[in-house]
Design an enzyme around this catalytic site. Structure first.
Site, mmCIF file in Angstrom:
data_model
loop_
_atom_site.group_PDB
_atom_site.id
_atom_site.type_symbol
_atom_site.label_atom_id
_atom_site.label_comp_id
_atom_site.label_asym_id
_atom_site.label_seq_id
_atom_site.Cartn_x
_atom_site.Cartn_y
_atom_site.Cartn_z
ATOM 1 N N HIS A 107 0.856 -1.197 0.000
ATOM 2 C CA HIS A 107 0.000 0.000 0.000
ATOM 3 C C HIS A 107 0.890 1.244 0.000
ATOM 4 C CE1 HIS A 107 -3.274 2.673 1.020
ATOM 5 N NE2 HIS A 107 -4.119 1.681 1.144
ATOM 6 N N GLY A 148 0.377 -5.032 1.782
ATOM 7 C CA GLY A 148 -0.835 -5.315 1.013
ATOM 8 C C GLY A 148 -0.546 -5.956 -0.327
ATOM 9 N N TYR A 182 -4.804 -4.718 10.556
ATOM 10 C CA TYR A 182 -5.192 -5.323 9.271
ATOM 11 C C TYR A 182 -6.697 -5.563 9.261
ATOM 12 C CZ TYR A 182 -3.633 -6.789 4.777
ATOM 13 O OH TYR A 182 -3.430 -6.810 3.427
HETATM 14 O O1 YXS Z 1 12.214 8.744 -0.871
HETATM 15 P P1 YXS Z 1 11.647 8.558 -2.271
HETATM 16 O O2 YXS Z 1 10.720 9.649 -2.686
HETATM 17 O O3 YXS Z 1 12.706 8.198 -3.284
HETATM 18 O O4 YXS Z 1 10.678 7.242 -2.203
HETATM 19 C C1 YXS Z 1 11.216 6.023 -1.745
HETATM 20 C C2 YXS Z 1 10.206 5.407 -0.798
HETATM 21 O O5 YXS Z 1 9.584 6.354 0.043
HETATM 22 C C3 YXS Z 1 9.184 4.866 -1.793
HETATM 23 N N1 YXS Z 1 8.402 3.786 -1.196
HETATM 24 C C4 YXS Z 1 7.104 3.898 -0.852
HETATM 25 N N2 YXS Z 1 6.261 4.950 -0.945
HETATM 26 C C5 YXS Z 1 4.993 4.739 -0.483
HETATM 27 N N3 YXS Z 1 4.564 3.563 0.053
HETATM 28 C C6 YXS Z 1 5.400 2.503 0.152
HETATM 29 N N4 YXS Z 1 4.944 1.343 0.654
HETATM 30 C C7 YXS Z 1 6.739 2.655 -0.303
HETATM 31 N N5 YXS Z 1 7.842 1.834 -0.332
HETATM 32 C C8 YXS Z 1 8.827 2.554 -0.885
HETATM 33 O O6 YXS Z 1 9.950 4.363 -2.876
HETATM 34 C C9 YXS Z 1 11.209 5.066 -2.934
HETATM 35 C C10 YXS Z 1 12.340 4.063 -2.874
HETATM 36 O O7 YXS Z 1 12.248 3.449 -1.605
HETATM 37 P P2 YXS Z 1 13.569 2.944 -0.858
HETATM 38 O O8 YXS Z 1 14.652 3.965 -1.030
HETATM 39 O O9 YXS Z 1 13.162 2.548 0.506
HETATM 40 O O10 YXS Z 1 13.935 1.646 -1.732
HETATM 41 P P3 YXS Z 1 14.849 0.398 -1.293
HETATM 42 O O11 YXS Z 1 15.111 -0.346 -2.548
HETATM 43 O O12 YXS Z 1 15.984 0.872 -0.465
HETATM 44 O O13 YXS Z 1 13.901 -0.475 -0.333
HETATM 45 C C11 YXS Z 1 12.773 -1.120 -0.899
HETATM 46 C C12 YXS Z 1 11.817 -1.523 0.252
HETATM 47 C C13 YXS Z 1 10.514 -2.065 -0.360
HETATM 48 C C14 YXS Z 1 12.498 -2.589 1.130
HETATM 49 C C15 YXS Z 1 11.523 -0.263 1.098
HETATM 50 O O14 YXS Z 1 11.098 0.793 0.222
HETATM 51 C C16 YXS Z 1 10.450 -0.512 2.117
HETATM 52 O O15 YXS Z 1 10.687 -1.144 3.156
HETATM 53 N N6 YXS Z 1 9.226 -0.003 1.793
HETATM 54 C C17 YXS Z 1 8.070 -0.179 2.705
HETATM 55 C C18 YXS Z 1 7.535 -1.605 2.611
HETATM 56 C C19 YXS Z 1 6.326 -1.721 3.515
HETATM 57 O O16 YXS Z 1 6.431 -1.658 4.743
HETATM 58 N N7 YXS Z 1 5.165 -1.845 2.876
HETATM 59 C C20 YXS Z 1 3.863 -1.941 3.642
HETATM 60 C C21 YXS Z 1 3.025 -0.721 3.240
HETATM 61 S S1 YXS Z 1 1.564 -0.668 4.243
HETATM 62 C C22 YXS Z 1 0.645 -1.994 3.652
HETATM 63 O O17 YXS Z 1 0.899 -2.488 2.550
HETATM 64 C C23 YXS Z 1 -0.464 -2.542 4.457
HETATM 65 C C24 YXS Z 1 -1.484 -1.492 4.816
HETATM 66 S S2 YXS Z 1 0.141 -3.304 5.923
HETATM 67 O O18 YXS Z 1 0.899 -2.250 6.634
HETATM 68 O O19 YXS Z 1 -0.952 -3.733 6.686
HETATM 69 O O20 YXS Z 1 1.046 -4.379 5.503
#
Ligand code: YXS
Length: 257
Positions: A63, A106, A136
């Site tokens: 998400h 998500g 969730y």
């Molecule tokens: O800083 P900029 O503008 O370059 O943007 C960065 C991140 O902010 C963006 N980005 C996201 N933006 C919005 N929502 C996200 N979920 C998201 N994930 C990443 O993408 C740009 C590059 O991210 P960066 O520098 O962290 O990349 P990386 O290659 O070092 O690491 C990749 C990840 C995926 C490991 C890392 O971005 C990460 O941990 N992202 C969050 C993953 C996460 O926790 N997703 C859950 C979202 S909430 C959801 O899905 C449900 C509601 S729940 O929470 O219930 O699971």
């Protein structure tokens, strides 16, 4: 454009291409993805492959955290991600998730909502509400309970740890774990096999299995208790802290309040 839709004979494929934001499932990306699905449904594809291609390390980061509302249900029925999950489950042909790279939050629910999941050695899967202090939702929780052994679903939800490709195969999250070099050919071959079968029978079976699988009698009191539990979480200070910490690129400090 954050998705590329293609049709090869009777097989559709949609590739997520918003790599600079790690294919975060934003309102815009989801809108393009659902429009592509609608076009391919109208063209009567007999199987649909959902992929992020082979160039990315992240299939989808889940998400779009910047679009998670504060102080209200973050995964309400009308949330774009929830609409997408329902669209996948109602699509009239099998949807095959082809997974190269890591899958988060998500997006793991999205992969589990697909009918078949084919992964390569680079794939991993995490469900991460506890990283944000987010509650969730019921449909999503049931999806995990149905697709994984309960103790595995609990470990994934309580730890937010990504499970490896090997674990995903062991716990049948994957239908098949194939070498990276063979992922595309294997998935296309599987889709081609389905496309040779009677499409009306396949469509009816998919819908039957969905309806039978979804039938979960939920007493009103249980539903209200679940909503109260979730309300306590998404109105908490910790949920606001979880989102703020992500935006400020720092670790959250949860206090249980
Ligand atoms: O800083 P900029 O503008 O370059 O943007 C960065 C991140 O902010 C963006 N980005 C996201 N933006 C919005 N929502 C996200 N979920 C998201 N994930 C990443 O993408 C740009 C590059 O991210 P960066 O520098 O962290 O990349 P990386 O290659 O070092 O690491 C990749 C990840 C995926 C490991 C890392 O971005 C990460 O941990 N992202 C969050 C993953 C996460 O926790 N997703 C859950 C979202 S909430 C959801 O899905 C449900 C509601 S729940 O929470 O219930 O699971």
């Amino acid at each position: 454009m954050y998705v590329i839709a293609e049709k090869l004979h009777q097989i559709g494929s949609i590739t997520l291409t918003h790599h600079e934001k790690r294919n975060a499932l934003s309102r815009v990306l989801i809108g393009e993805l659902m429009a592509a699905m609608e076009r391919l449904r109208a063209e009567k594809v007999r199987a649909l492959i959902l992929t992020a291609g082979m160039e990315t390390r992240v299939w989808s980061a889940g998400h779009d955290i910047n679009e998670l509302p504060e102080g209200e249900d973050p995964l309400a029925y009308s949330d774009p991600l929830e609409q997408l999950l329902r669209a996948v489950r109602h699509f009239p042909a099998p949807v095959i998730a082809m997974v190269h790279g890591s899958v988060w939050g998500g997006a793991t629910d999205l992969v589990l909502s697909c009918d078949l999941v084919i992964g390569d050695d680079t794939c991993s899967f995490a469900i991460t509400p506890v990283n944000l202090g987010l509650p969730y939702n019921t449909v999503g929780t049931l999806n995990f309970m149905r697709r994984l052994p309960l103790n595995v679903a609990k470990e994934m939800m309580f730890t937010a740890r990504p499970i490896t490709a090997e674990e995903a195969q062991r716990w049948s999250l994957l239908n098949h774990l194939v070498p990276e070099a063979e992922l595309h050919a294997f998935t296309l071959n599987l889709a081609r096999g389905i496309a040779t079968k009677a499409p009306l029978a396949v469509e009816a079976l998919k819908e039957q299995l969905r309806m039978l699988g979804d039938s979960a009698p939920l007493q009103p009191g249980i539903f209200e208790r679940i909503q109260e539990l979730r309300n306590n979480v998404y109105t908490s200070r910790d949920y606001r802290e979880g989102i703020r910490a992500f935006k400020e690129k720092r670790k959250p400090e949860f206090r249980g309040e």
